[in-house]
Design a protein around this motif. Sequence first.
Motif, PDB file in Angstrom:
ATOM      1  N   SER A  26       0.832  -1.198   0.000  1.00  0.00           N
ATOM      2  CA  SER A  26       0.000   0.000   0.000  1.00  0.00           C
ATOM      3  C   SER A  26       0.868   1.250   0.000  1.00  0.00           C
ATOM      4  O   SER A  26       0.619   2.198  -0.751  1.00  0.00           O
ATOM      5  CB  SER A  26      -0.916  -0.004   1.232  1.00  0.00           C
ATOM      6  N   GLY A  27       1.903   1.257   0.839  1.00  0.00           N
ATOM      7  CA  GLY A  27       2.819   2.397   0.877  1.00  0.00           C
ATOM      8  C   GLY A  27       3.565   2.580  -0.424  1.00  0.00           C
ATOM      9  O   GLY A  27       3.739   3.708  -0.909  1.00  0.00           O
ATOM     10  N   PHE A  28       4.017   1.469  -1.015  1.00  0.00           N
ATOM     11  CA  PHE A  28       4.746   1.522  -2.281  1.00  0.00           C
ATOM     12  C   PHE A  28       3.884   2.142  -3.385  1.00  0.00           C
ATOM     13  O   PHE A  28       4.320   3.041  -4.099  1.00  0.00           O
ATOM     14  CB  PHE A  28       5.203   0.114  -2.673  1.00  0.00           C
ATOM     15  N   LEU A  29       2.646   1.665  -3.500  1.00  0.00           N
ATOM     16  CA  LEU A  29       1.728   2.233  -4.502  1.00  0.00           C
ATOM     17  C   LEU A  29       1.456   3.705  -4.233  1.00  0.00           C
ATOM     18  O   LEU A  29       1.397   4.513  -5.161  1.00  0.00           O
ATOM     19  CB  LEU A  29       0.401   1.473  -4.518  1.00  0.00           C
ATOM     20  N   PHE A  30       1.289   4.050  -2.966  1.00  0.00           N
ATOM     21  CA  PHE A  30       1.049   5.447  -2.622  1.00  0.00           C
ATOM     22  C   PHE A  30       2.261   6.299  -3.001  1.00  0.00           C
ATOM     23  O   PHE A  30       2.113   7.400  -3.530  1.00  0.00           O
ATOM     24  CB  PHE A  30       0.728   5.605  -1.130  1.00  0.00           C
ATOM     25  N   GLY A  31       3.457   5.804  -2.723  1.00  0.00           N
ATOM     26  CA  GLY A  31       4.678   6.532  -3.081  1.00  0.00           C
ATOM     27  C   GLY A  31       4.799   6.759  -4.575  1.00  0.00           C
ATOM     28  O   GLY A  31       5.134   7.863  -5.019  1.00  0.00           O
TER      29      GLY A  31
ATOM     30  N   SER B 255      -3.864   2.293  -3.526  1.00  0.00           N
ATOM     31  CA  SER B 255      -3.133   2.251  -2.259  1.00  0.00           C
ATOM     32  C   SER B 255      -4.037   2.622  -1.091  1.00  0.00           C
ATOM     33  O   SER B 255      -3.924   2.046  -0.007  1.00  0.00           O
ATOM     34  CB  SER B 255      -1.927   3.186  -2.301  1.00  0.00           C
ATOM     35  N   LEU B 256      -4.921   3.568  -1.308  1.00  0.00           N
ATOM     36  CA  LEU B 256      -5.815   3.993  -0.229  1.00  0.00           C
ATOM     37  C   LEU B 256      -6.877   2.940   0.095  1.00  0.00           C
ATOM     38  O   LEU B 256      -7.291   2.813   1.250  1.00  0.00           O
ATOM     39  CB  LEU B 256      -6.439   5.346  -0.554  1.00  0.00           C
ATOM     40  N   PHE B 257      -7.299   2.173  -0.907  1.00  0.00           N
ATOM     41  CA  PHE B 257      -8.201   1.051  -0.637  1.00  0.00           C
ATOM     42  C   PHE B 257      -7.497   0.004   0.224  1.00  0.00           C
ATOM     43  O   PHE B 257      -8.075  -0.533   1.175  1.00  0.00           O
ATOM     44  CB  PHE B 257      -8.720   0.414  -1.929  1.00  0.00           C
ATOM     45  N   LEU B 258      -6.240  -0.288  -0.111  1.00  0.00           N
ATOM     46  CA  LEU B 258      -5.468  -1.231   0.698  1.00  0.00           C
ATOM     47  C   LEU B 258      -5.273  -0.698   2.116  1.00  0.00           C
ATOM     48  O   LEU B 258      -5.378  -1.450   3.093  1.00  0.00           O
ATOM     49  CB  LEU B 258      -4.109  -1.505   0.060  1.00  0.00           C
TER      50      LEU B 258
ATOM     51  N   LYS C 276       5.234   2.491  10.266  1.00  0.00           N
ATOM     52  CA  LYS C 276       6.648   2.483   9.871  1.00  0.00           C
ATOM     53  C   LYS C 276       6.864   1.639   8.613  1.00  0.00           C
ATOM     54  O   LYS C 276       7.608   2.023   7.717  1.00  0.00           O
ATOM     55  CB  LYS C 276       7.507   1.961  11.022  1.00  0.00           C
ATOM     56  N   ARG C 277       6.187   0.495   8.538  1.00  0.00           N
ATOM     57  CA  ARG C 277       6.311  -0.370   7.352  1.00  0.00           C
ATOM     58  C   ARG C 277       5.700   0.336   6.149  1.00  0.00           C
ATOM     59  O   ARG C 277       6.238   0.287   5.049  1.00  0.00           O
ATOM     60  CB  ARG C 277       5.614  -1.699   7.631  1.00  0.00           C
ATOM     61  N   TRP C 278       4.551   0.992   6.351  1.00  0.00           N
ATOM     62  CA  TRP C 278       3.878   1.699   5.269  1.00  0.00           C
ATOM     63  C   TRP C 278       4.760   2.835   4.761  1.00  0.00           C
ATOM     64  O   TRP C 278       4.915   3.009   3.553  1.00  0.00           O
ATOM     65  CB  TRP C 278       2.528   2.234   5.757  1.00  0.00           C
ATOM     66  N   LEU C 279       5.352   3.606   5.680  1.00  0.00           N
ATOM     67  CA  LEU C 279       6.238   4.706   5.277  1.00  0.00           C
ATOM     68  C   LEU C 279       7.471   4.199   4.537  1.00  0.00           C
ATOM     69  O   LEU C 279       7.958   4.860   3.614  1.00  0.00           O
ATOM     70  CB  LEU C 279       6.650   5.540   6.485  1.00  0.00           C
TER      71      LEU C 279
END
Length: 156
Positions: free
Chosen positions: A15-20, A68-71, A84-87
């Motif tokens: 989710s964080g990767f897609l958001f990034g 990413s926001l759905f995840l 922390k993992r998401w960031l």
Amino acid sequence: MKKRPYTYAFRNFGSGFLFGIGLIAFVDETVFHQLLAWHHFYDRSTLKVGLFSDGLFHAFSWFATVASLFLLADLRRRQSFWLKRWLSGVLIGVGFFQLYDGIVHHKVFQLHQIRYGVNILPYDLTWNIAAAVILIGGIVLFSQTQKRKRLAEEGG
């Protein structure tokens, strides 16, 4: 019952990767393509094709962000969000995308350059060094979460 966040470690990272990726693509499109008008996603054709490619690029950035926001919403619903993992995923996504853009799009495929009519070297160095620093920061953060995940799994 609160679930342990490391149970969904991959989903938090993804989710964080897609958001990034969505975030940096949006910033790139908005700042460099629209506000500064330095280039289009595809500059090897007409202005009309360049604008069309920008539209596709912009749509891609929003699809990545919304996915990413759905995840993220699912992780929150499961009470398994691990900030922390998401960031770490966000930083790796930003750094990866920017480095991929700077090396593959700019140099290998030559779809566009950062800017035209100037000495491109300082722009390339700034773009790619910034990407590498962000990527390394994300990898460091990711490795810290990996250690925590391993310790938690070993401890039961």
